[in-house]
Design a protein around this motif. Sequence first.
Motif, mmCIF file in Angstrom:
data_model
loop_
_atom_site.group_PDB
_atom_site.id
_atom_site.type_symbol
_atom_site.label_atom_id
_atom_site.label_comp_id
_atom_site.label_asym_id
_atom_site.label_seq_id
_atom_site.Cartn_x
_atom_site.Cartn_y
_atom_site.Cartn_z
ATOM 1 N N GLU A 246 0.843 -1.186 0.000
ATOM 2 C CA GLU A 246 0.000 0.000 0.000
ATOM 3 C C GLU A 246 0.883 1.243 0.000
ATOM 4 O OE1 GLU A 246 -3.080 -0.041 -0.444
ATOM 5 O OE2 GLU A 246 -3.921 -1.884 0.395
ATOM 6 N N THR A 247 0.387 2.284 -0.647
ATOM 7 C CA THR A 247 1.047 3.588 -0.580
ATOM 8 C C THR A 247 0.344 4.414 0.492
ATOM 9 O OG1 THR A 247 1.687 3.533 -2.895
ATOM 10 C CG2 THR A 247 1.635 5.682 -1.831
ATOM 11 N N GLU A 249 0.187 8.044 2.519
ATOM 12 C CA GLU A 249 0.552 9.460 2.630
ATOM 13 C C GLU A 249 0.836 9.777 4.091
ATOM 14 O OE1 GLU A 249 -2.034 12.365 0.649
ATOM 15 O OE2 GLU A 249 -2.059 13.435 2.588
ATOM 16 N N SER A 303 5.280 10.298 1.115
ATOM 17 C CA SER A 303 4.584 9.009 1.114
ATOM 18 C C SER A 303 5.579 7.880 1.329
ATOM 19 C CB SER A 303 3.842 8.783 -0.210
ATOM 20 O OG SER A 303 4.747 8.420 -1.236
ATOM 21 N N ASP A 305 5.717 3.432 0.670
ATOM 22 C CA ASP A 305 5.101 2.183 0.215
ATOM 23 C C ASP A 305 5.487 1.104 1.211
ATOM 24 O OD1 ASP A 305 4.240 3.565 -1.951
ATOM 25 O OD2 ASP A 305 5.470 2.527 -3.426
ATOM 26 N N ARG A 376 -0.104 9.772 -8.538
ATOM 27 C CA ARG A 376 0.806 8.641 -8.770
ATOM 28 C C ARG A 376 0.551 7.977 -10.125
ATOM 29 N NH1 ARG A 376 -0.566 4.610 -4.903
ATOM 30 N NH2 ARG A 376 -2.491 5.792 -4.701
#
Length: 852
Positions: A246-247, A249, A303, A305, A376
């Motif tokens: 998952e990305t 923020e 961000s 990942d 993105r």
Amino acid sequence: MPKFTSVSLATSLNASRADSQHWEPKTAASVVDLPVGSQTYWGVPFDIASSRNELLVLDGESSVDVSVGAAGSHLVFAHFCDEKASTTVAGQPADYLNPVVTAPGEHLADYVVVFEDGSEHRQSIRRRFEINQVQTRMQSGFSSRQHQGLSAMPKRGPYPNNAWGRWQTGVMVGDAPADGRTAAKNDRQGRSTPPPSWTIYALELSDSSKTIASVRIESTGATSIAIGALTLFSGQDNPLRHQPLETVEVDAGGKSAADLDVDIDLGVIARQQDIQSFDGEAWLADPVKGWGESAEDPGMVASIDLTASSDATLSIDGHDIDVRSLLESGAAKSHDGKVSARVLTSERTWVHGKIIDSSTGKPTAARIHFRSPDGRYFPPYGHTHEVNDNWFEDYGADLLLGDTPYAYVDGTFQGELPVGDVYVEVSKGFEFEPIRQKLNIKPGQRELKITLNRNSNLRASGWVTADTHTHFLTPETAHLEAAAEDINVINLLAAQWGDLYTNVGDLTGAVSGSSSAETVVWVGSENRQHFMGHISLMGATGSPIFPMSTSGPTEGYIGDPTVRAMSEWADEAREKGGLAIVPHFPFPHSEVIAEVVLGKVDGLEIRDFHVPTMDTFAVHEWYRLLSCGYRIAAVGGTDKMSAGMPVGGVRTYAFIGDRELSHDSWSDAVRAGRTYTTSGPLMDFTVEGLRPGDELSLPESGGSVHVKAIATCAMPINKLEIVFNGKVISQTSASGDGEKLLAIDETLDLPGSGWIAARAVSDHVAWHVWPVNFAVHTSAVYVKAGRTDVFDASLGEYLITTMQGGVEWLDTLATRADAERHATIRKVYTDAIGAVNKKMPHTHADGTTHTH
């Protein structure tokens, strides 16, 4: 209840890693290299003894009890077994060169968990399931892991020596070593062998609330096993199982991603990056579409990942965030409320897409970019998220224009897209209208169709497109990128760069087998000399034209002598039916003048569209040759050497009429001068109905001619001009941001012999490796007034001086092969100087002048 509790094995340790009597030879050689001391594997801490006895070893049928005295959800073991198997149909590992598991599923032990209430939980321990051999090659455990975890690596470097290729994967098993190599070592024969590994296994307990009194290790005697450490884990899931990437923020007081101190205990941080702020509505409204953008001072959002167990703890600058809460609710704050995190586009779906040409109803190759509302890039599967635009480092089917990455696809694609709003950009050359759209992807959506509309179809009118100058691609990738950019002929050029030789294995002396009916691929060569010049040879049949470089760096190798002139290479190409083009005219700036004067070359790459006036040195140098009577076509090529340059970003349009598309028909059109070079606009140009390459006859005193020029472009253009003998004699301009069509239709007075051409330019730019203005320049219509040929004597002196400099270089600095070769190359210059001198006016004693 603590997340991790170390279980002491101190009273049960009975062997050293050096005690080889317990193991077969391969195992014994590996065990001594197992790491000891305080270790963390897959986020689980282990306390492995580093004193004399480091292992609990069980040989034969035996058992050992280990006291625990605590509750938890999983017992996590760091253990391993010997390679020797008691029963196997595949032989013993010793029978094979590589370390292998030959008895998967062999029952080696039972681990019996004894609870304080007297109940027991028995777990069978099987080879390559719960336990594995200390050394295996691509036979990791079915329900356990090797202790080496995953390390993320920055794809952009810096790279250790010889590690660029591995760094492009973005990941390495184990801690990334300083030299970029894997942890494997070599045996006595120099063969690479896998590193030794603890097997990490998480035994799930039936009731996490019950206190564990002890664990009984019962060996079956099938082979020796060893335990190095035991940790009790308290959580809800298997600590070794990670959730999908998952990305996230991160808001940590406005800090950039690079400045964040990020850690996670039961997972991996795959990437820390700033996401460029994205204004979707402004992006959709931008008049330039399909050619990238580059913000001068963009806003950024930090961000990360991550992939992790739901029981993981994410630490940002020392502030802890519960990963389960973050994944389940989509947002979470640190325990002290100082840092917040939000999951971006957590719901995604796998989509099969098509790009449809509306004029045919069929899929068509194109260049595509998907972007989430947060900015993105979501590439189709098989394409990298971060395009590497360094020289000779990435020549796959990807492109980076400014800040915008693209993927080349054959008209079909598949991949994962976020559910909800998604922005898409699709581009295909200059004759399809580029699109930017906002889509809405539904949950579970599987199909996606995007339609491209033509704004022109010059192919139907006898025009074909070409890129005269590309490097490094494979012929198949060259075909894909050419088709996606609406290029009919792509010239892929082999070359020498010192001791690097590129695409030489693709030279066949014939049209490439990667070609198709509408996309011709030809692998030729760019033959190069650092001072005299470069020359692109294409369409030549038979054996390659070697050597491809001469006279030393940076084109040739150190100490290479000067063995051939550009003109000699051109002669050989033409003898073999090929075309000779001067790439990136006029540089290197020396023999190129002689090549044109002597008629050795067929076209000049006029691609210097870096300013919105088109009055660049390259364009004016071409004008100087035309104004001295040397007729030579303008062609366009990109010199593509990286993923930052689009195939056909500057291209040649050539008129073949009703001939079939082939490399020969295109080459003949170039030889005839029926061309224009463009980075976007299309041009229709006639003088008295004649087209570029034609000759217009006028009286000696000149005359009035009807000139018609129409420039159209998918992007706004600002100026259209008619040029005669290097001077603008008519122009029209667009107001504001420009127009997509500009035209001149008028009668102009031409005072005498010369040449006339049309050019148009935009204030807007396409992002190649550098920003390039949308511009177009036609080849010339040649004007012959009576019997007079155009010749500018002052320019003639300039040409002679430049060529005399080449002679000077040959005589003073060039590394000579031998006297005969030196004289032959020198004669190219002296012959050309003589040819220009014959055109020069000569003054007699009586004051009169004449030319030869």
